[in-house]
Design a protein around this motif. Structure first.
Motif, PDB file in Angstrom:
ATOM      1  N   LEU A 231      -2.114  -3.679  -4.352  1.00 19.73           N
ATOM      2  CA  LEU A 231      -1.579  -3.007  -3.324  1.00 19.73           C
ATOM      3  C   LEU A 231      -2.702  -2.604  -2.507  1.00 19.73           C
ATOM      4  O   LEU A 231      -3.097  -2.719  -1.315  1.00 19.73           O
ATOM      5  N   HIS A 232      -3.676  -2.100  -3.280  1.00 20.65           N
ATOM      6  CA  HIS A 232      -5.019  -1.497  -2.741  1.00 20.65           C
ATOM      7  C   HIS A 232      -5.562  -2.599  -2.133  1.00 20.65           C
ATOM      8  O   HIS A 232      -6.323  -2.404  -1.091  1.00 20.65           O
ATOM      9  N   ARG A 233      -5.914  -3.545  -2.716  1.00 20.04           N
ATOM     10  CA  ARG A 233      -6.575  -4.748  -2.253  1.00 20.04           C
ATOM     11  C   ARG A 233      -5.896  -5.217  -1.071  1.00 20.04           C
ATOM     12  O   ARG A 233      -6.408  -5.761  -0.050  1.00 20.04           O
ATOM     13  N   LEU A 234      -4.495  -5.415  -1.082  1.00 18.95           N
ATOM     14  CA  LEU A 234      -3.780  -6.099   0.184  1.00 18.95           C
ATOM     15  C   LEU A 234      -3.778  -5.097   1.248  1.00 18.95           C
ATOM     16  O   LEU A 234      -3.704  -5.644   2.737  1.00 18.95           O
ATOM     17  N   ALA A 235      -3.913  -3.715   1.276  1.00 21.77           N
ATOM     18  CA  ALA A 235      -4.234  -3.018   2.285  1.00 21.77           C
ATOM     19  C   ALA A 235      -5.181  -3.232   3.046  1.00 21.77           C
ATOM     20  O   ALA A 235      -5.601  -2.733   4.346  1.00 21.77           O
ATOM     21  N   GLU A 236      -6.509  -3.955   2.537  1.00 19.45           N
ATOM     22  CA  GLU A 236      -7.657  -4.244   3.387  1.00 19.45           C
ATOM     23  C   GLU A 236      -7.620  -5.434   4.134  1.00 19.45           C
ATOM     24  O   GLU A 236      -8.588  -5.684   4.922  1.00 19.45           O
ATOM     25  N   VAL A 237      -6.616  -6.240   3.985  1.00 16.49           N
ATOM     26  CA  VAL A 237      -6.335  -7.643   4.495  1.00 16.49           C
ATOM     27  C   VAL A 237      -6.133  -6.884   6.380  1.00 16.49           C
ATOM     28  O   VAL A 237      -5.130  -6.429   6.536  1.00 16.49           O
ATOM     29  N   PRO A 238      -7.105  -7.605   6.866  1.00 19.52           N
ATOM     30  CA  PRO A 238      -7.218  -7.086   8.379  1.00 19.52           C
ATOM     31  C   PRO A 238      -5.594  -7.711   9.125  1.00 19.52           C
ATOM     32  O   PRO A 238      -5.245  -8.817   8.754  1.00 19.52           O
ATOM     33  N   GLY A 239      -5.144  -6.822   9.697  1.00 18.55           N
ATOM     34  CA  GLY A 239      -3.681  -7.037  10.507  1.00 18.55           C
ATOM     35  C   GLY A 239      -2.785  -6.643   9.855  1.00 18.55           C
ATOM     36  O   GLY A 239      -1.518  -6.168  10.277  1.00 18.55           O
ATOM     37  N   TYR A 245       7.211  -2.867  -1.654  1.00 25.03           N
ATOM     38  CA  TYR A 245       7.508  -3.753  -2.950  1.00 25.03           C
ATOM     39  C   TYR A 245       8.764  -3.600  -3.500  1.00 25.03           C
ATOM     40  O   TYR A 245       9.426  -2.419  -3.320  1.00 25.03           O
ATOM     41  N   THR A 246       9.367  -4.509  -4.237  1.00 22.71           N
ATOM     42  CA  THR A 246      10.718  -4.715  -4.496  1.00 22.71           C
ATOM     43  C   THR A 246      11.084  -5.669  -5.404  1.00 22.71           C
ATOM     44  O   THR A 246      10.221  -6.870  -5.294  1.00 22.71           O
ATOM     45  N   THR A 247      11.810  -5.415  -6.698  1.00 22.70           N
ATOM     46  CA  THR A 247      12.498  -4.519  -7.062  1.00 22.70           C
ATOM     47  C   THR A 247      11.549  -4.000  -8.501  1.00 22.70           C
ATOM     48  O   THR A 247      11.457  -4.666  -9.131  1.00 22.70           O
ATOM     49  N   SER A 248      11.767  -2.597  -8.509  1.00 24.59           N
ATOM     50  CA  SER A 248      10.996  -2.018  -9.721  1.00 24.59           C
ATOM     51  C   SER A 248      11.791  -1.713 -10.972  1.00 24.59           C
ATOM     52  O   SER A 248      12.991  -1.199 -10.355  1.00 24.59           O
ATOM     53  N   ALA A 259      -0.381   6.433  -7.627  1.00 21.64           N
ATOM     54  CA  ALA A 259      -1.407   6.970  -7.006  1.00 21.64           C
ATOM     55  C   ALA A 259      -1.638   6.060  -5.801  1.00 21.64           C
ATOM     56  O   ALA A 259      -1.949   6.689  -4.567  1.00 21.64           O
ATOM     57  N   ALA A 260      -0.969   4.944  -5.628  1.00 25.58           N
ATOM     58  CA  ALA A 260      -0.769   3.964  -4.441  1.00 25.58           C
ATOM     59  C   ALA A 260       0.093   4.846  -3.321  1.00 25.58           C
ATOM     60  O   ALA A 260      -0.323   4.703  -2.381  1.00 25.58           O
ATOM     61  N   HIS A 261       1.189   5.338  -3.821  1.00 27.20           N
ATOM     62  CA  HIS A 261       1.753   6.077  -3.245  1.00 27.20           C
ATOM     63  C   HIS A 261       1.206   7.252  -2.321  1.00 27.20           C
ATOM     64  O   HIS A 261       1.512   7.790  -1.343  1.00 27.20           O
ATOM     65  N   ASP A 263      -2.295   7.532  -1.975  1.00 25.62           N
ATOM     66  CA  ASP A 263      -3.533   7.239  -1.335  1.00 25.62           C
ATOM     67  C   ASP A 263      -3.480   6.305  -0.353  1.00 25.62           C
ATOM     68  O   ASP A 263      -4.372   6.044   0.664  1.00 25.62           O
ATOM     69  N   LEU A 264      -2.421   5.346  -0.464  1.00 29.47           N
ATOM     70  CA  LEU A 264      -2.550   4.165   0.569  1.00 29.47           C
ATOM     71  C   LEU A 264      -1.457   4.429   1.788  1.00 29.47           C
ATOM     72  O   LEU A 264      -0.078   4.485   1.625  1.00 29.47           O
ATOM     73  N   PRO A 265      -2.064   4.696   3.031  1.00 27.08           N
ATOM     74  CA  PRO A 265      -1.028   5.069   4.183  1.00 27.08           C
ATOM     75  C   PRO A 265      -0.285   3.783   4.426  1.00 27.08           C
ATOM     76  O   PRO A 265       0.820   4.151   4.988  1.00 27.08           O
ATOM     77  N   ALA A 266      -0.861   2.537   4.056  1.00 24.64           N
ATOM     78  CA  ALA A 266      -0.082   1.312   4.541  1.00 24.64           C
ATOM     79  C   ALA A 266       1.268   1.257   3.635  1.00 24.64           C
ATOM     80  O   ALA A 266       2.150   0.465   3.930  1.00 24.64           O
ATOM     81  N   LEU A 267       1.018   1.929   2.537  1.00 27.86           N
ATOM     82  CA  LEU A 267       2.317   1.817   1.521  1.00 27.86           C
ATOM     83  C   LEU A 267       3.498   2.545   2.135  1.00 27.86           C
ATOM     84  O   LEU A 267       3.511   3.844   2.127  1.00 27.86           O
ATOM     85  N   MET A 268       4.484   1.907   2.453  1.00 26.22           N
ATOM     86  CA  MET A 268       5.834   2.804   3.268  1.00 26.22           C
ATOM     87  C   MET A 268       6.298   3.730   2.332  1.00 26.22           C
ATOM     88  O   MET A 268       6.538   3.396   1.058  1.00 26.22           O
ATOM     89  N   PRO A 269       6.512   4.825   2.555  1.00 25.29           N
ATOM     90  CA  PRO A 269       7.296   6.037   1.965  1.00 25.29           C
ATOM     91  C   PRO A 269       8.695   5.601   1.470  1.00 25.29           C
ATOM     92  O   PRO A 269       9.589   6.525   1.941  1.00 25.29           O
ATOM     93  N   PHE A 270       8.976   4.578   0.710  1.00 23.16           N
ATOM     94  CA  PHE A 270      10.395   4.083   0.827  1.00 23.16           C
ATOM     95  C   PHE A 270      10.064   3.431  -0.932  1.00 23.16           C
ATOM     96  O   PHE A 270       9.568   2.506  -0.972  1.00 23.16           O
TER      97      PHE A 270
END
Ligand code: 5AD
Ligand code: SF4
Length: 463
Positions: A231-239, A245-248, A259-261, A263-270
């Motif tokens: 997730l950290h790496r994909l958050a760097e993809v421009p655009g 992510y689902t299902t866990s 930690a991604a929840h 540190d990563l603003p792109a990871l939705m709070p859901f």
């Protein structure tokens, strides 16, 4: 390339089937098949089926009955229609499908979709083809990527499969048998796919898998990466502005993911985190490998990392041996967690799973009554959650034109659709929206002045 033949693909069940259907269409496009939304007039009909509960599997057979009529009608006009059954019913039932339903030309399991062009060519020559193998080659290496045009037609949000199968063996579940052992795609292929989507205008990507947080795909460094690292790496993809992510499985909420929840603003709070039951006795019988207290501790850790997160879950009522007290423990867990929403299911005995053999099956009337009570509790929380959104300002990703002119439907961080008066030119943008009201399954909002993170719109956008 424009084809001379038409394929209609109908998906049942989960998001992975939706993704797989897209990949089947992408793989058939270079073979001259154009995808059509209309079943009439199609030369090839693929049913992408679901086996998770009896009802889902039964749907396939009623659909095949209808297709037989369509096929006979076409034959009387001198036209041949090929019928293929894909997905988990294909995998679980194989050649039984050919015996139970007349008119099926091809049965193809989820691990063989990359072989479709060859399988269809054989079916066209009159062979009844069955392929439910788990081949050694990686289908993701062979499946064709979508064209830019296909990506654009599918919108600004997309699914990407990163993991398939499951090794958890919950005693009610067919997934470990139909989708096989847990396997993760290597990181490089996922990055390439996400870059391609982003390049064609996709802004939000949902990573999917039957047990997605068990992800451990090989990284470019040759070592296994966790989902958190991916997730950290994909958050760097421009655009790419948003990730989900689902299902866990609760047991796989590893440290880097939590930690991604944070540190990563792109990871939705859901977070959709199925628990299935609130009773330790049932959780043990289900072989869930966690207790109620373990689950609550995980919820607390994720909440600590991301205080504004909303949780959803799946629940099964009437698992064999479930007593009223067990069921009440589920009801109390719903209140304790305060889910934004949840899916509720009556236990359905699935052939080949351990729970189907258990003696204490719960009568259907009891299951129905519990389902209704649980749904009532979930509905209360769902209504409270929607009401709590009113007055808040969310970043909304504008997805498609609304039902009324001048209206655009967007997606809140919590997945709920938001209907907003806005120009269609904003589709693909993310803007601040103040929530002004609630509908039965959506929110209403008004554009707040400030536009946030209005990303680069590709040159050929719009239209
Ligand atoms: N009966 C009822 N519900 C089931 N699910 C999986 N298997 C069964 C079954 N045999 C539900 C679980 C799972 C969701 C995808 O489907 O809640 O999380
Ligand atoms: Fe099925 Fe999910 Fe359990 Fe795996 S973790 S067996 S997919 S319910």
């Amino acid at each position: 390339m424009s084809g001379s033949r038409k394929v209609h693909i109908k998906s049942f069940g989960c998001q992975m089937n939706v993704y797989d259907s897209h990949r089947m269409a992408d793989t058939l496009a270079p073979e001259g098949f154009d995808e059509t939304a209309a079943i009439e007039g199609a030369d090839l009909v693929i049913l992408n089926t679901c086996h998770i509960r009896e009802k889902a599997a039964d749907k396939v057979y009623s659909e095949l009955g209808r297709l037989r009529v369509l096929k006979d009608e076409a034959a009387s006009e001198g036209r041949r229609v090929l019928v293929a059954v894909a997905g988990c019913v294909a995998q679980a039932e194989g050649k039984e499908i050919i015996h139970r339903a007349k008119g099926v030309d091809l049965v193809v399991g989820p691990q063989s979709y990359h072989r479709l062009p060859d399988l269809i060519a054989r079916a066209e020559l009159g062979e009844t083809v069955i392929d439910t193998e788990f081949p050694a080659e990686d289908k993701f290496d062979v499946l064709k990527a979508p064209s830019r045009q296909a990506i654009r037609a599918r919108g600004v949000t997309a699914f990407v499969t990163v993991q398939e199968g499951c090794d958890k063996f919950c005693t009610f579940c067919v997934v470990p048998y139909t989708r096989g052992a847990e396997s993760s795609r290597p990181v490089a292929g996922i990055i390439a796919e996400v870059e391609r989507l982003a390049d064609a205008g996709v802004r939000e990507v949902t990573l999917i898998g039957q047990n997605v947080n068990a992800y451990h795909g090989e990284g470019p460094d040759g070592r296994p990466w966790t989902l958190g690292r991916l997730l950290h790496r994909l958050a760097e993809v421009p655009g790419i502005a948003r990730l989900r992510y689902t299902t866990s499985h609760p047991g796989d909420m590893e440290e880097s993911l939590i930690a991604a929840h944070r540190d990563l603003p792109a990871l939705m709070p859901f977070l959709h985190l199925p628990v299935q039951s609130g009773s330790d006795r049932m959780l043990a019988a289900m072989n869930r490998r966690h207790t109620r207290a373990d689950y609550l501790a995980i919820i607390a850790r994720v909440r600590d990392a991301r205080p504004d997160i909303a949780f959803t879950s799946d629940f099964i009522v009437g698992f064999p041996g479930e007593a009223e007290d067990d069921f009440r423990a589920t009801l109390s867990l719903v209140d304790e967690v305060g889910y934004a929403s949840a899916f509720t299911f009556k236990y359905s005995a699935r052939p080949g799973t351990p729970a189907a053999e258990l003696a204490e099956q719960v009568p259907d009337e009891v299951k129905s009554e519990r389902l209704q009570r649980l749904q009532g509790a979930v509905d209360r929380h769902y209504a409270a959650f929607r009401a709590s959104c009113v007055g808040r300002t969310f970043e909304v990703l504008f997805e498609r034109a609304g039902r009324h002119p001048g209206q655009v439907v967007g997606r809140s961080p919590y997945l709920l659709p938001v209907q907003v008066a806005a120009p269609a030119s904003m589709i693909g943008e993310i803007a601040a929206v103040k929530i002004t009201g609630v509908g039965p399954n959506s929110l209403f909002g008004a554009l707040a002045n400030e536009r946030v993170r209005a990303g680069p719109v590709p040159a050929d956008a719009g239209g």
